[in-house]
Design a protein around this motif. Sequence first.
Motif, PDB file in Angstrom:
ATOM      1  N   GLY A  58      62.574  44.412  -7.422  1.00 41.02           N
ATOM      2  CA  GLY A  58      62.786  43.167  -6.694  1.00 41.02           C
ATOM      3  C   GLY A  58      62.510  41.958  -7.553  1.00 41.02           C
ATOM      4  N   LYS A  59      62.622  40.791  -6.959  1.00 42.20           N
ATOM      5  CA  LYS A  59      62.392  39.542  -7.681  1.00 42.20           C
ATOM      6  C   LYS A  59      60.918  39.446  -8.066  1.00 42.20           C
ATOM      7  CE  LYS A  59      63.016  34.536  -7.333  1.00 42.20           C
ATOM      8  NZ  LYS A  59      63.483  33.410  -6.486  1.00 42.20           N
ATOM      9  N   PRO A  60      60.613  39.302  -9.343  1.00 44.56           N
ATOM     10  CA  PRO A  60      59.214  39.232  -9.779  1.00 44.56           C
ATOM     11  C   PRO A  60      58.543  37.935  -9.336  1.00 44.56           C
ATOM     12  CG  PRO A  60      60.700  39.780 -11.600  1.00 44.56           C
ATOM     13  CD  PRO A  60      61.544  39.279 -10.466  1.00 44.56           C
ATOM     14  N   GLU A  61      57.227  37.968  -9.290  1.00 39.21           N
ATOM     15  CA  GLU A  61      56.438  36.773  -9.028  1.00 39.21           C
ATOM     16  C   GLU A  61      56.252  36.001 -10.337  1.00 39.21           C
ATOM     17  OE1 GLU A  61      55.480  35.743  -6.074  1.00 39.21           O
ATOM     18  OE2 GLU A  61      56.342  37.506  -5.088  1.00 39.21           O
ATOM     19  N   TRP A  62      55.985  34.694 -10.211  1.00 42.98           N
ATOM     20  CA  TRP A  62      55.795  33.889 -11.413  1.00 42.98           C
ATOM     21  C   TRP A  62      54.476  34.200 -12.112  1.00 42.98           C
ATOM     22  CZ3 TRP A  62      59.148  31.239 -14.160  1.00 42.98           C
ATOM     23  CH2 TRP A  62      60.350  30.870 -13.566  1.00 42.98           C
ATOM     24  N   HIS A 120      69.712  38.043 -14.480  1.00 42.53           N
ATOM     25  CA  HIS A 120      68.263  38.138 -14.321  1.00 42.53           C
ATOM     26  C   HIS A 120      67.750  36.928 -13.540  1.00 42.53           C
ATOM     27  CE1 HIS A 120      68.363  41.098 -17.683  1.00 42.53           C
ATOM     28  NE2 HIS A 120      67.353  41.609 -16.995  1.00 42.53           N
ATOM     29  N   TYR A 121      66.567  37.089 -12.970  1.00 44.87           N
ATOM     30  CA  TYR A 121      65.944  35.998 -12.229  1.00 44.87           C
ATOM     31  C   TYR A 121      65.348  34.967 -13.187  1.00 44.87           C
ATOM     32  CZ  TYR A 121      66.313  39.052  -8.136  1.00 44.87           C
ATOM     33  OH  TYR A 121      66.787  39.848  -7.128  1.00 44.87           O
ATOM     34  N   ALA A 122      65.056  33.793 -12.656  1.00 45.83           N
ATOM     35  CA  ALA A 122      64.484  32.730 -13.477  1.00 45.83           C
ATOM     36  C   ALA A 122      63.129  33.127 -14.057  1.00 45.83           C
ATOM     37  CB  ALA A 122      64.340  31.451 -12.654  1.00 45.83           C
ATOM     38  N   THR A 123      62.452  34.086 -13.437  1.00 48.89           N
ATOM     39  CA  THR A 123      61.146  34.522 -13.937  1.00 48.89           C
ATOM     40  C   THR A 123      61.244  35.156 -15.322  1.00 48.89           C
ATOM     41  OG1 THR A 123      61.458  36.550 -12.639  1.00 48.89           O
ATOM     42  CG2 THR A 123      60.058  34.843 -11.693  1.00 48.89           C
ATOM     43  N   LEU A 124      62.461  35.466 -15.777  1.00 51.30           N
ATOM     44  CA  LEU A 124      62.633  35.935 -17.156  1.00 51.30           C
ATOM     45  C   LEU A 124      62.094  34.892 -18.128  1.00 51.30           C
ATOM     46  CD1 LEU A 124      63.971  38.278 -18.834  1.00 51.30           C
ATOM     47  CD2 LEU A 124      65.960  36.786 -19.043  1.00 51.30           C
ATOM     48  N   TYR A 298      59.442  45.739 -18.692  1.00 50.21           N
ATOM     49  CA  TYR A 298      60.548  46.382 -17.975  1.00 50.21           C
ATOM     50  C   TYR A 298      60.573  46.036 -16.492  1.00 50.21           C
ATOM     51  CZ  TYR A 298      62.393  48.889 -21.942  1.00 50.21           C
ATOM     52  OH  TYR A 298      62.997  49.183 -23.140  1.00 50.21           O
ATOM     53  N   ASP A 299      59.436  45.686 -15.912  1.00 47.75           N
ATOM     54  CA  ASP A 299      59.459  45.204 -14.530  1.00 47.75           C
ATOM     55  C   ASP A 299      60.301  43.938 -14.433  1.00 47.75           C
ATOM     56  OD1 ASP A 299      57.914  47.282 -13.724  1.00 47.75           O
ATOM     57  OD2 ASP A 299      56.111  46.117 -13.291  1.00 47.75           O
ATOM     58  N   GLU A 300      60.273  43.130 -15.484  1.00 49.92           N
ATOM     59  CA  GLU A 300      61.090  41.915 -15.523  1.00 49.92           C
ATOM     60  C   GLU A 300      62.525  42.224 -15.939  1.00 49.92           C
ATOM     61  OE1 GLU A 300      61.680  38.326 -14.569  1.00 49.92           O
ATOM     62  OE2 GLU A 300      59.548  38.592 -14.996  1.00 49.92           O
TER      63      GLU A 300
END
Length: 431
Positions: A58-62, A120-124, A298-300
Amino acid sequence: MLYTAYEIGHQALAPFRLFARAAAELYGSQLNPARDSWASRANIAALKVYESATRRYGKPEWELPFTEVNGVQVPVEIDTVIEKPFGSLLHFVRDEKALADAGVKGPQPRVLIVAPMSGHYATLLRGTVQAMLPGHDVYITDWADARTVPAFNGRFDLNDYIDYLIEFIRHIGPGAHTMAVCQPGPPLLAAVSLMSAWDDPTVPRSMTIMGSPIDARKSPTVTNLLAQQRGFEWFERNMIQTVPAPNAGMTRRVYPGFLQLFSFMSMNAERHSSAMWDYFENLVKGDDDSVERHERFYDEYLSVCDMTSEFYLQTIHDVFQEYLLPRGLMTHRGEFVDPSKITKCALLTVEGELDDISGIGQTQAAHELCTGLKPTERVDYIQEGVGHYGVFNGSRWRNIIQPKIADFIAERFDAKAEKAFREAPRQQAAE
């Protein structure tokens, strides 16, 4: 059909993932007398590898609760200042009292980091944000996963992307600075070009473009060659899928994130296979530090999101096949995009020597287009020994590239004007 098959496969594997988690906990239980044996550790490792390889991320946390300024921990809160169907503007709000305690006197530069919409999400860009936070007032674009956006919200293409950027820049206000990481280089350059042509008072003071395909004809990489060798119809026929139920965006046509992830991983299949084997061995050995580093990366990396079909296909056509921006043929809502109109927004381009996504020269091409800028307002930098990811993350980003960007921004930062801008709303409110 492919997306539906992927969804069915994911659901079908759910019981096995639950079994793997339960079995790993059983083998590692204090009640298992053989929990420290090699066989138990190997079983636990194998089960964890299986679970990590088959689950949906899912979308990672910051995970940026604070930043450190002059040795003082400054709390950080994330505020959503603009929320739109396909993307939001986030503001990393630092505690003002803690900043004062850290010796920060007066306002610091406002910086909009434009995150890529490329699967990818912005948290990358967590590491990018983390390095900018101590000395800057940071905003970032947070693009939505297209499979979560209901179909009644309509389309979202490259023109809409540019509209979002213009709205975000105007909200942040005059005198701000911008950074585009990879994919958003062309739309940011287009947005600033249009605002400059309109003589918009909120034109940014600077833009930094990093590892971006401004002109994908230069030093073409494997990704660029694929776009050249395949016709537009091939991408439309093979890369676009329909979001199935039970996703909120069901019936929306998208370029699925899992296809993008497969493309990226296949380019470095041997490296990723080796990393997974090392992960297994480190789990068996109990090397917790190495295990944590692998899982964090890899979670990201495996957290992917879908792009709308219209955005993906327009990007393929305009940026990677027809090269409309460098050829002077790009239009936005019927208006030609002319980077030569930029006269007040300084330009810094950053490239990685070993970048296998955006080759050397692709980002530098922005200088050839921004002919309205004085030579002193155009700076180019190539970082030796880094690939695409290393341009905006890792030790060389933190220790070499980010300080150069910070200096570039500082040279163009007007503290008095910034203070006047920040106090103006308060004065108007008081009146």
